[in-house]
Write an enzyme that holds these catalytic residues in place. Structure first.
Site, PDB file in Angstrom:
ATOM      1  N   ARG A 175      39.423  42.932  40.337  1.00 52.56           N
ATOM      2  CA  ARG A 175      39.505  41.584  40.951  1.00 52.56           C
ATOM      3  C   ARG A 175      40.298  41.618  42.262  1.00 52.56           C
ATOM      4  NH1 ARG A 175      36.367  42.087  38.007  1.00 52.56           N
ATOM      5  NH2 ARG A 175      36.055  41.129  35.990  1.00 52.56           N
ATOM      6  N   SER A 225      38.067  32.788  33.957  1.00 47.24           N
ATOM      7  CA  SER A 225      39.314  33.345  33.427  1.00 47.24           C
ATOM      8  C   SER A 225      40.437  33.015  34.400  1.00 47.24           C
ATOM      9  CB  SER A 225      39.213  34.863  33.294  1.00 47.24           C
ATOM     10  OG  SER A 225      38.234  35.178  32.350  1.00 47.24           O
ATOM     11  N   GLU A 295      44.380  34.900  38.216  1.00 47.02           N
ATOM     12  CA  GLU A 295      43.217  35.436  38.928  1.00 47.02           C
ATOM     13  C   GLU A 295      42.739  34.374  39.921  1.00 47.02           C
ATOM     14  OE1 GLU A 295      40.210  37.291  36.454  1.00 47.02           O
ATOM     15  OE2 GLU A 295      38.620  36.466  37.736  1.00 47.02           O
TER      16      GLU A 295
HETATM   17  C1  LIG Z   1      32.543  29.340  34.287  1.00 48.28           C
HETATM   18  C2  LIG Z   1      33.038  30.473  35.137  1.00 48.28           C
HETATM   19  C3  LIG Z   1      32.816  31.778  34.744  1.00 48.28           C
HETATM   20  C4  LIG Z   1      33.284  32.841  35.535  1.00 48.28           C
HETATM   21  N1  LIG Z   1      33.042  34.113  35.119  1.00 48.28           N
HETATM   22  C5  LIG Z   1      33.435  35.155  35.881  1.00 48.28           C
HETATM   23  C6  LIG Z   1      33.163  36.504  35.476  1.00 48.28           C
HETATM   24  O1  LIG Z   1      32.540  36.761  34.460  1.00 48.28           O
HETATM   25  N2  LIG Z   1      33.611  37.500  36.278  1.00 48.28           N
HETATM   26  C7  LIG Z   1      34.301  37.262  37.450  1.00 48.28           C
HETATM   27  O2  LIG Z   1      34.670  38.218  38.127  1.00 48.28           O
HETATM   28  N3  LIG Z   1      34.566  36.001  37.847  1.00 48.28           N
HETATM   29  C8  LIG Z   1      34.154  34.946  37.102  1.00 48.28           C
HETATM   30  N4  LIG Z   1      34.421  33.667  37.504  1.00 48.28           N
HETATM   31  C9  LIG Z   1      35.215  33.449  38.728  1.00 48.28           C
HETATM   32  C10 LIG Z   1      34.389  33.329  40.025  1.00 48.28           C
HETATM   33  O3  LIG Z   1      33.072  32.888  39.768  1.00 48.28           O
HETATM   34  C11 LIG Z   1      34.359  34.640  40.800  1.00 48.28           C
HETATM   35  O4  LIG Z   1      35.661  35.053  41.189  1.00 48.28           O
HETATM   36  C12 LIG Z   1      33.493  34.539  42.075  1.00 48.28           C
HETATM   37  O5  LIG Z   1      33.311  35.815  42.620  1.00 48.28           O
HETATM   38  C13 LIG Z   1      34.100  33.631  43.133  1.00 48.28           C
HETATM   39  O6  LIG Z   1      33.119  33.406  44.129  1.00 48.28           O
HETATM   40  P1  LIG Z   1      33.111  32.061  44.985  1.00 48.28           P
HETATM   41  O7  LIG Z   1      31.990  32.160  45.955  1.00 48.28           O
HETATM   42  O8  LIG Z   1      33.096  30.877  44.094  1.00 48.28           O
HETATM   43  O9  LIG Z   1      34.473  32.196  45.748  1.00 48.28           O
HETATM   44  P2  LIG Z   1      35.595  31.090  45.977  1.00 48.28           P
HETATM   45  O10 LIG Z   1      36.163  30.680  44.661  1.00 48.28           O
HETATM   46  O11 LIG Z   1      35.095  30.020  46.858  1.00 48.28           O
HETATM   47  O12 LIG Z   1      36.676  31.956  46.772  1.00 48.28           O
HETATM   48  C14 LIG Z   1      37.331  33.028  46.144  1.00 48.28           C
HETATM   49  C15 LIG Z   1      38.093  33.830  47.210  1.00 48.28           C
HETATM   50  O13 LIG Z   1      37.158  34.424  48.091  1.00 48.28           O
HETATM   51  C16 LIG Z   1      37.382  33.988  49.442  1.00 48.28           C
HETATM   52  N5  LIG Z   1      36.040  33.869  50.051  1.00 48.28           N
HETATM   53  C17 LIG Z   1      34.950  33.247  49.556  1.00 48.28           C
HETATM   54  N6  LIG Z   1      33.887  33.433  50.359  1.00 48.28           N
HETATM   55  C18 LIG Z   1      34.329  34.193  51.404  1.00 48.28           C
HETATM   56  C19 LIG Z   1      33.706  34.720  52.576  1.00 48.28           C
HETATM   57  N7  LIG Z   1      32.421  34.521  52.855  1.00 48.28           N
HETATM   58  N8  LIG Z   1      34.472  35.453  53.423  1.00 48.28           N
HETATM   59  C20 LIG Z   1      35.782  35.683  53.181  1.00 48.28           C
HETATM   60  N9  LIG Z   1      36.428  35.187  52.090  1.00 48.28           N
HETATM   61  C21 LIG Z   1      35.700  34.457  51.207  1.00 48.28           C
HETATM   62  C22 LIG Z   1      38.141  32.684  49.324  1.00 48.28           C
HETATM   63  O14 LIG Z   1      38.946  32.471  50.459  1.00 48.28           O
HETATM   64  C23 LIG Z   1      38.984  32.956  48.073  1.00 48.28           C
HETATM   65  O15 LIG Z   1      40.118  33.727  48.414  1.00 48.28           O
HETATM   66  C24 LIG Z   1      33.972  32.578  36.737  1.00 48.28           C
HETATM   67  C25 LIG Z   1      34.176  31.260  37.146  1.00 48.28           C
HETATM   68  C26 LIG Z   1      33.719  30.214  36.369  1.00 48.28           C
HETATM   69  C27 LIG Z   1      33.926  28.796  36.831  1.00 48.28           C
END
Ligand SMILES: Cc1cc2nc3c(=O)[nH]c(=O)nc-3n(C[C@H](O)[C@H](O)[C@H](O)COP(=O)(O)OP(=O)(O)OC[C@H]3O[C@@H](n4cnc5c(N)ncnc54)[C@H](O)[C@@H]3O)c2cc1C
Length: 302
Positions: A175, A225, A295
């Site tokens: 992560r 998580s 996380e």
């Molecule tokens: C129901 C649920 C289940 C989940 N299950 C998992 C799982 O199984 N495994 C897992 O690893 N995660 C899981 N997650 C967490 C999450 O989905 C992941 O961490 C995902 O990768 C985040 O992506 P996001 O686009 O939503 O990023 P965001 O939440 O919008 O951002 C996360 C980080 O990335 C940065 N960021 C986003 N886009 C960019 C970009 N284009 N350039 C630079 N920085 C950027 C943001 O500034 C922030 O620091 C889950 C979440 C939920 C709600």
């Protein structure tokens, strides 16, 4: 509000969404958080010029993807929140390689790959994040993680230069990547997959979806998580053994179904979620001597 800045931003963005005082609760899966001074959802082509405009005006930029790993402060975010999402989500397939703009959802990429008979993204099909957010987080599940498929990313540096970085340069770990530390904005990712049997890929994705629905509280807003897995332990188990199953602060609650998830029962504030996170950290540390590390990323003012 800086009218001159906002006017120039609107001009630059044309038909792409561009708002002042936009509440962030509708942009994050926790469904909490106050307003961003400015909010924009540019295309990939517009992202650089928007960042450059902000630099010229001294406006800080916070980049978000699908908001599925974020807790936004109730007092909102100063400066511009740049969402890389819809409108920056093209996915193309070339042989065994998939090139995805950073705003593409992992589910869309996984399904596109599956429809082309490409295997490797099944693990990510149920993670509700964007490709950019997944690269930043090295998202993973069920034995897979982005590190296994990521070949390279195209980023915008804080100085406004575009660079292509090999996955090895991203310091991908559990992560973790060096992307936030370096201040990179992810524009695009190239994934290397391998040929597979379409039906088998579909079966595996359905199986993972079933497991997710069975184990996780998908019926409530959350950010997945809440805590990282501590070395040698499982966060959910520690929280459960500390007697914190269903523990509540207002409408923020440790999920009854999966103690590793903090959920919003409907009207939680970010302050309540943060308080609950701290309570859980303190109690688990007192009981087991392990300090859980969130996380979930915190942004804005609490
Ligand atoms: C129901 C649920 C289940 C989940 N299950 C998992 C799982 O199984 N495994 C897992 O690893 N995660 C899981 N997650 C967490 C999450 O989905 C992941 O961490 C995902 O990768 C985040 O992506 P996001 O686009 O939503 O990023 P965001 O939440 O919008 O951002 C996360 C980080 O990335 C940065 N960021 C986003 N886009 C960019 C970009 N284009 N350039 C630079 N920085 C950027 C943001 O500034 C922030 O620091 C889950 C979440 C939920 C709600």
């Amino acid at each position: 509000m800086d009218g001159r800045f906002f006017g120039q931003l609107q001009e630059l963005l044309g038909d792409s969404p561009c708002l002042a005082g936009e509440r962030m609760d509708s942009h994050v899966t926790f469904r909490t958080g106050g307003p961003a001074d400015y909010y924009a959802r540019p295309s990939i082509r517009q992202a650089g010029p928007v960042a450059e405009l902000c630099r010229r005006h001294g406006i800080p930029v916070t980049v978000i993807g699908n908001g599925s790993n974020l807790l936004v402060g109730d007092r909102g975010v100063r400066g511009l929140v740049m969402e890389i999402g819809k409108g920056a989500d093209e996915v193309t397939v070339d042989g065994d390689c998939v090139t995805a703009q950073a705003g593409a959802l992992l589910s869309a990429v996984a399904h596109k790959a599956a429809s082309c008979g490409l295997s490797g993204m099944e693990f990510a099909s149920g993670i509700p994040g964007s490709v950019g957010g997944a690269a930043v987080m090295n998202a993973g599940a069920y034995g897979g993680e982005m590190r296994q498929v990521l070949e390279s990313v195209r980023v915008l540096t804080p100085e406004g230069k575009e660079r292509t970085l090999a996955a090895e340069e991203l310091e991908l770990g559990y992560r973790h990547s060096c992307i936030p530390k370096k201040g990179y904005l992810v524009l695009e990712a190239r994934l290397r997959l391998h040929p597979g049997e379409k039906e088998e890929i579909g079966r595996r994705m359905a199986e993972l979806r079933r497991m997710r629905n069975e184990k996780q509280p998908m019926e409530y807003p959350s950010a997945g998580s809440t805590f990282k897995r501590p070395e040698g332990h499982f966060a959910g188990k520690l929280i459960q053994d500390a007697g914190l199953r269903s523990y509540r602060v207002g409408d923020a609650q440790v999920s009854e179904k999966h103690c590793g998830f903090v959920i919003n029962r409907g009207r939680a504030t970010s302050a309540q979620i943060l308080q609950l996170i701290r309570d859980v950290q303190d109690k688990v540390e007192r009981e087991f001597g392990v300090r859980l590390e969130p996380e979930v990323k915190m942004i804005g003012e609490f």
